[in-house]
Design a protein around this motif. Structure first.
Motif, short mmCIF file in Angstrom:
data_model
loop_
_atom_site.label_atom_id
_atom_site.label_comp_id
_atom_site.label_asym_id
_atom_site.label_seq_id
_atom_site.Cartn_x
_atom_site.Cartn_y
_atom_site.Cartn_z
N MET A 76 99.83 126.69 115.41
CA MET A 76 99.00 126.14 116.49
C MET A 76 98.90 124.62 116.45
O MET A 76 98.99 124.01 115.39
N LEU A 77 98.67 124.05 117.62
CA LEU A 77 98.28 122.64 117.70
C LEU A 77 96.78 122.61 117.52
O LEU A 77 96.07 123.43 118.12
N ALA A 78 96.30 121.67 116.70
CA ALA A 78 94.86 121.52 116.55
C ALA A 78 94.51 120.03 116.65
O ALA A 78 95.21 119.18 116.11
N VAL A 79 93.43 119.77 117.36
CA VAL A 79 93.02 118.37 117.64
C VAL A 79 91.63 118.13 117.05
O VAL A 79 90.89 119.08 116.81
N PRO A 80 91.25 116.87 116.83
CA PRO A 80 89.90 116.57 116.36
C PRO A 80 88.85 117.18 117.29
O PRO A 80 89.02 117.17 118.51
N ASP A 81 87.78 117.72 116.68
CA ASP A 81 86.71 118.39 117.43
C ASP A 81 86.24 117.61 118.65
O ASP A 81 85.95 118.20 119.69
N GLU A 82 86.19 116.28 118.53
CA GLU A 82 85.61 115.48 119.61
C GLU A 82 86.54 115.31 120.81
O GLU A 82 86.11 114.84 121.86
N TRP A 83 87.82 115.70 120.67
CA TRP A 83 88.73 115.58 121.82
C TRP A 83 88.32 116.54 122.93
O TRP A 83 87.92 117.67 122.68
N ASP A 84 88.47 116.05 124.16
CA ASP A 84 88.26 116.90 125.31
C ASP A 84 89.65 117.34 125.75
O ASP A 84 90.37 116.59 126.40
N TRP A 85 90.06 118.58 125.32
CA TRP A 85 91.46 119.02 125.53
C TRP A 85 91.73 119.38 126.98
O TRP A 85 91.05 120.23 127.55
N GLN A 86 92.74 118.72 127.56
CA GLN A 86 93.04 118.99 128.96
C GLN A 86 94.44 119.49 129.20
O GLN A 86 94.80 119.82 130.32
N GLY A 87 95.26 119.55 128.12
CA GLY A 87 96.62 120.06 128.28
C GLY A 87 97.65 119.18 127.62
O GLY A 87 97.33 118.09 127.14
N VAL A 88 98.89 119.70 127.61
CA VAL A 88 99.94 119.05 126.83
C VAL A 88 100.26 117.61 127.25
O VAL A 88 100.74 116.83 126.44
N GLN A 89 99.99 117.29 128.51
CA GLN A 89 100.30 115.92 128.97
C GLN A 89 99.51 114.88 128.16
O GLN A 89 99.92 113.73 128.04
N GLN A 90 98.40 115.33 127.55
CA GLN A 90 97.57 114.46 126.71
C GLN A 90 98.28 114.05 125.41
O GLN A 90 97.79 113.18 124.69
N LEU A 91 99.39 114.70 125.10
CA LEU A 91 100.07 114.44 123.83
C LEU A 91 101.01 113.24 123.88
O LEU A 91 101.51 112.79 122.85
N ALA A 92 101.28 112.73 125.07
CA ALA A 92 102.22 111.61 125.21
C ALA A 92 101.82 110.44 124.30
O ALA A 92 100.67 110.02 124.30
N GLY A 93 102.78 109.99 123.50
CA GLY A 93 102.54 108.84 122.62
C GLY A 93 101.74 109.14 121.37
O GLY A 93 101.51 108.26 120.55
N LYS A 94 101.30 110.41 121.19
CA LYS A 94 100.49 110.75 120.02
C LYS A 94 101.38 111.11 118.82
O LYS A 94 102.53 111.50 118.97
N ARG A 95 100.82 110.99 117.60
CA ARG A 95 101.53 111.38 116.37
C ARG A 95 101.00 112.74 115.91
O ARG A 95 99.80 112.92 115.73
N ILE A 96 101.92 113.69 115.71
CA ILE A 96 101.53 115.06 115.34
C ILE A 96 102.08 115.38 113.95
O ILE A 96 103.29 115.38 113.73
N ALA A 97 101.18 115.66 113.00
CA ALA A 97 101.60 115.99 111.64
C ALA A 97 101.92 117.48 111.55
O ALA A 97 101.17 118.31 112.07
N THR A 98 103.02 117.84 110.89
CA THR A 98 103.39 119.25 110.76
C THR A 98 104.40 119.48 109.64
O THR A 98 105.11 118.56 109.23
N SER A 99 104.44 120.71 109.16
CA SER A 99 105.51 121.14 108.25
C SER A 99 106.58 121.91 109.03
O SER A 99 107.49 122.48 108.44
N TYR A 100 106.42 121.95 110.36
CA TYR A 100 107.36 122.69 111.23
C TYR A 100 107.96 121.76 112.28
O TYR A 100 107.79 121.98 113.50
N PRO A 101 108.67 120.71 111.83
CA PRO A 101 109.14 119.68 112.76
C PRO A 101 110.13 120.18 113.81
O PRO A 101 110.10 119.71 114.95
#
Ligand code: PRT
Ligand code: ZN
Length: 226
Positions: free
Chosen positions: A108-133
């Motif tokens: 799953m994608l998980a974001v900080p609690d305080e984010w107001d999640w509106q959809g994948v378009q919000q991910l543009a330019g963000k850094r996502i840490a994972t062991s499943y690159p």
């Protein structure tokens, strides 16, 4: 191609979440082993089916190289290594043959609690840490999202607090680890469970019959558990 063999080899996790259930399942299929001293190799007694006890990360490669005929591994690990192979142009070398009804979790994608999640378009330019690159990169590409994948081999959940990433993509079962790190799950990339993995092409020696027999027994045992 790997040399002919008349004994079957199954790779399972040496220790960890899938180790005990994998062994129990194979025992329920009528297999038994003489424990070797170093416990990395277990010689089959009831049938010519030996066990190799390894890190789960090594299981797809052992099947790809023909060292093992079957493996019990999380779909997440199998898919990640399959996606990584495809990204560098290698052919498929293994496949999930059966779902085994244990080891369930979600990538799953998980974001900080305080984010107001509106959809994948919000991910543009963000850094996502994972062991499943590789799975993550494919998922982002399918959605046309341009985000940065930060590969970490462990402790992915603390990356946002450390400032090394903005959000994470990791395995979740109860969700307690996310909650403890002030993260909330927002998107599911993969529904995972332990699978029996095997080669794309069945070997044409004595192992073919053993593989077919084991699959039949497995189907009986896994269906009875339902
Ligand atoms: O040593 P080796 O490399 O063999 O083991 P490993 O440490 O890589 O793997 P291991 O034993 O942790 O997990 C093996 C497999 O179990 C994974 O590849 C998944 O297929 C499956 N599985 C099922 C899980 C989980 N559930 C799970 N919850 N793997 C990891 N987790 C993590 C999760 O990411 C979180 O950090 O466990 C933590 C607790 O999860 P929550 O949501 O219940 O808090
Ligand atoms: Zn591992």
């Amino acid at each position: 191609t790997a040399p002919a063999r008349d004994r079957l080899r199954i790779a399972i996790q040496k220790s960890g979440r899938l180790a005990e259930p994998a062994r129990s399942l194979l025992t329920a299929c009528g297999l038994s082993w003489r424990q070797s001293r170093d416990k990395l190799f277990c010689y089959g007694e009831s049938l010519p089916v030996d066990l190799l006890l390894v890190r789960d990360d090594d299981i797809p490669g052992l099947i790809a190289d023909g060292v093992c005929d079957f493996g019990i591994v999380g779909r997440n690990e199998l898919d990640e290594q399959g996606a990584a192979r495809r990204r560098i142009g290698l052919p498929d070398a293994y496949q999930a043959l059966r779902g085994l009804n244990f080891g369930q979790c979600r990538l799953m994608l998980a974001v900080p609690d305080e984010w107001d999640w509106q959809g994948v378009q919000q991910l543009a330019g963000k850094r996502i840490a994972t062991s499943y690159p590789a799975i993550l990169a494919d998922w982002l590409a399918e959605r046309g999202v341009d985000a940065q994948v930060v590969e970490l081999s462990g402790s992915v959940e603390i990356a946002p607090r450390l400032g090394t990433a903005d959000l994470i993509c990791d395995l979740v079962s109860s969700g307690a680890t996310l909650a403890a790190n002030q993260l909330k799950p927002v998107e599911t990339l993969l529904e995972s469970e332990a699978v029996l993995a095997g080669p794309v092409k069945t070997p044409d020696d004595a192992r073919a019959g053993l593989m077919a027999m084991l699959l039949r027994r497995l189907d009986g045992v896994v269906n009875v558990q339902d």
